[in-house]
Write a protein that holds these residues in place. Structure first.
Motif, PDB file in Angstrom:
ATOM      1  N   LYS A  40      -5.504  -0.614  12.391  1.00  0.00           N
ATOM      2  CA  LYS A  40      -5.717  -1.019  11.009  1.00  0.00           C
ATOM      3  C   LYS A  40      -4.382  -1.082  10.283  1.00  0.00           C
ATOM      4  O   LYS A  40      -3.557  -0.199  10.385  1.00  0.00           O
ATOM      5  CB  LYS A  40      -6.615   0.021  10.333  1.00  0.00           C
ATOM      6  CG  LYS A  40      -7.601  -0.586   9.412  1.00  0.00           C
ATOM      7  CD  LYS A  40      -8.557   0.474   8.935  1.00  0.00           C
ATOM      8  CE  LYS A  40      -9.622  -0.164   8.116  1.00  0.00           C
ATOM      9  NZ  LYS A  40     -10.514   0.795   7.558  1.00  0.00           N
ATOM     10  N   TRP A  41      -4.202  -2.127   9.525  1.00  0.00           N
ATOM     11  CA  TRP A  41      -2.888  -2.414   8.965  1.00  0.00           C
ATOM     12  C   TRP A  41      -2.544  -1.624   7.724  1.00  0.00           C
ATOM     13  O   TRP A  41      -3.319  -1.507   6.801  1.00  0.00           O
ATOM     14  CB  TRP A  41      -2.793  -3.867   8.597  1.00  0.00           C
ATOM     15  CG  TRP A  41      -2.775  -4.799   9.734  1.00  0.00           C
ATOM     16  CD1 TRP A  41      -2.838  -4.512  11.069  1.00  0.00           C
ATOM     17  CD2 TRP A  41      -2.701  -6.212   9.649  1.00  0.00           C
ATOM     18  NE1 TRP A  41      -2.803  -5.649  11.796  1.00  0.00           N
ATOM     19  CE2 TRP A  41      -2.725  -6.706  10.957  1.00  0.00           C
ATOM     20  CE3 TRP A  41      -2.623  -7.101   8.606  1.00  0.00           C
ATOM     21  CZ2 TRP A  41      -2.659  -8.059  11.239  1.00  0.00           C
ATOM     22  CZ3 TRP A  41      -2.556  -8.439   8.893  1.00  0.00           C
ATOM     23  CH2 TRP A  41      -2.572  -8.910  10.193  1.00  0.00           C
ATOM     24  N   ASN A  42      -1.310  -1.122   7.712  1.00  0.00           N
ATOM     25  CA  ASN A  42      -0.637  -0.755   6.489  1.00  0.00           C
ATOM     26  C   ASN A  42       0.566  -1.689   6.433  1.00  0.00           C
ATOM     27  O   ASN A  42       0.705  -2.564   7.281  1.00  0.00           O
ATOM     28  CB  ASN A  42      -0.254   0.735   6.479  1.00  0.00           C
ATOM     29  CG  ASN A  42       0.562   1.129   7.692  1.00  0.00           C
ATOM     30  OD1 ASN A  42       1.469   0.414   8.092  1.00  0.00           O
ATOM     31  ND2 ASN A  42       0.227   2.267   8.278  1.00  0.00           N
ATOM     32  N   ALA A  43       1.432  -1.556   5.461  1.00  0.00           N
ATOM     33  CA  ALA A  43       2.555  -2.494   5.330  1.00  0.00           C
ATOM     34  C   ALA A  43       3.423  -2.501   6.580  1.00  0.00           C
ATOM     35  O   ALA A  43       3.879  -3.559   7.035  1.00  0.00           O
ATOM     36  CB  ALA A  43       3.376  -2.135   4.098  1.00  0.00           C
ATOM     37  N   PHE A  44       3.652  -1.343   7.150  1.00  0.00           N
ATOM     38  CA  PHE A  44       4.471  -1.217   8.347  1.00  0.00           C
ATOM     39  C   PHE A  44       3.860  -1.994   9.517  1.00  0.00           C
ATOM     40  O   PHE A  44       4.542  -2.777  10.188  1.00  0.00           O
ATOM     41  CB  PHE A  44       4.605   0.273   8.674  1.00  0.00           C
ATOM     42  CG  PHE A  44       5.282   0.581   9.964  1.00  0.00           C
ATOM     43  CD1 PHE A  44       6.630   0.318  10.145  1.00  0.00           C
ATOM     44  CD2 PHE A  44       4.575   1.152  10.997  1.00  0.00           C
ATOM     45  CE1 PHE A  44       7.254   0.616  11.341  1.00  0.00           C
ATOM     46  CE2 PHE A  44       5.192   1.466  12.193  1.00  0.00           C
ATOM     47  CZ  PHE A  44       6.532   1.191  12.368  1.00  0.00           C
ATOM     48  N   LYS A  99       4.579   5.241   6.141  1.00  0.00           N
ATOM     49  CA  LYS A  99       3.258   4.744   5.780  1.00  0.00           C
ATOM     50  C   LYS A  99       2.848   4.976   4.341  1.00  0.00           C
ATOM     51  O   LYS A  99       1.881   4.398   3.883  1.00  0.00           O
ATOM     52  CB  LYS A  99       2.217   5.375   6.695  1.00  0.00           C
ATOM     53  CG  LYS A  99       2.461   5.008   8.120  1.00  0.00           C
ATOM     54  CD  LYS A  99       1.370   5.475   8.994  1.00  0.00           C
ATOM     55  CE  LYS A  99       1.697   5.032  10.397  1.00  0.00           C
ATOM     56  NZ  LYS A  99       0.658   5.184  11.304  1.00  0.00           N
ATOM     57  N   GLY A 100       3.506   5.826   3.640  1.00  0.00           N
ATOM     58  CA  GLY A 100       3.072   6.134   2.286  1.00  0.00           C
ATOM     59  C   GLY A 100       1.925   7.121   2.303  1.00  0.00           C
ATOM     60  O   GLY A 100       1.692   7.814   3.283  1.00  0.00           O
ATOM     61  N   GLU A 147      -6.401   3.494   0.053  1.00  0.00           N
ATOM     62  CA  GLU A 147      -5.840   3.957   1.317  1.00  0.00           C
ATOM     63  C   GLU A 147      -4.517   3.253   1.614  1.00  0.00           C
ATOM     64  O   GLU A 147      -4.187   2.245   0.984  1.00  0.00           O
ATOM     65  CB  GLU A 147      -6.833   3.721   2.460  1.00  0.00           C
ATOM     66  CG  GLU A 147      -8.176   4.407   2.266  1.00  0.00           C
ATOM     67  CD  GLU A 147      -8.118   5.932   2.306  1.00  0.00           C
ATOM     68  OE1 GLU A 147      -7.046   6.499   2.637  1.00  0.00           O
ATOM     69  OE2 GLU A 147      -9.139   6.567   2.007  1.00  0.00           O
ATOM     70  N   THR A 148      -3.782   3.758   2.584  1.00  0.00           N
ATOM     71  CA  THR A 148      -2.469   3.198   2.893  1.00  0.00           C
ATOM     72  C   THR A 148      -2.548   1.790   3.475  1.00  0.00           C
ATOM     73  O   THR A 148      -1.556   1.067   3.463  1.00  0.00           O
ATOM     74  CB  THR A 148      -1.697   4.101   3.877  1.00  0.00           C
ATOM     75  OG1 THR A 148      -2.457   4.243   5.069  1.00  0.00           O
ATOM     76  CG2 THR A 148      -1.432   5.456   3.256  1.00  0.00           C
TER      77      THR A 148
END
Length: 173
Positions: A40-44, A99-100, A147-148
């Motif tokens: 699942k995607w975060n910005a990274f 990830k924050g 969520e992140t």
């Protein structure tokens, strides 16, 4: 041998041959690196996924980039993704840097307007998240967390009076 044949013939032959081989190489690399590589995607994760697609497209369409160079590029990105996620699992500060952290947008039916502004979220988006979970009233909601990966987690009120231990890592609680 296949690469030389493909490069010396029509560009469509090059695209078919090199594209197939680079796609297979990408699949093998992704399988070797594990499920986390495309989770699942975060910005990274988003940046890595876009970069993988860009390398694949370049190898597929450019006769100037050898297959081996493209495979090395794919392997390099996947390798760094593996190393960085490995480090983030073992180091909380590193994980937060990469990830924050999740952000509390609503608590006990009350919107956190400062958090909404900081995260550039409208009240309408929060209300839509509640509706998508079957809620009709913000007062029925215990918490909404951004969520992140950019999704909203909507936690409805319960009568059990249990603690909110799932919210322990949420900023603003």
């Amino acid at each position: 041998m296949i690469c030389e044949f493909a490069s010396s013939h029509h560009p469509l032959v090059h695209t078919l041959a090199i594209g197939s081989l680079s796609y297979l190489a990408l699949i093998v690399l992704l399988r070797l690196s594990g499920k986390r590589t495309l989770s699942k995607w975060n910005a990274f994760d988003f940046v890595v996924t876009v970069a993988l697609g860009s390398i694949l497209a370049t190898v597929l369409l450019s006769t100037d980039v050898p297959l081996a160079q493209g495979v090395v590029g794919l392997g390099l990105l996947i390798g760094w993704q593996f190393v960085l996620t490995w480090l983030s699992v073992r180091s909380r500060p590193f994980q937060q840097w990469i990830k924050g952290h999740p952000t509390l947008l609503l608590w006990q039916g009350e919107l956190r307007k400062d958090a909404l502004r900081r995260e550039r979220i409208t009240e309408g988006e929060v209300r839509a998240a509640v509706r998508s979970k079957g809620g009709a009233d913000l007062e029925q909601v215990a918490a909404i967390v951004l969520e992140t990966d950019g999704t909203f987690s909507v936690i409805m009120q319960t009568s059990s009076g249990r603690s909110a231990s799932a919210l322990a890592d949420v900023q603003g609680l």
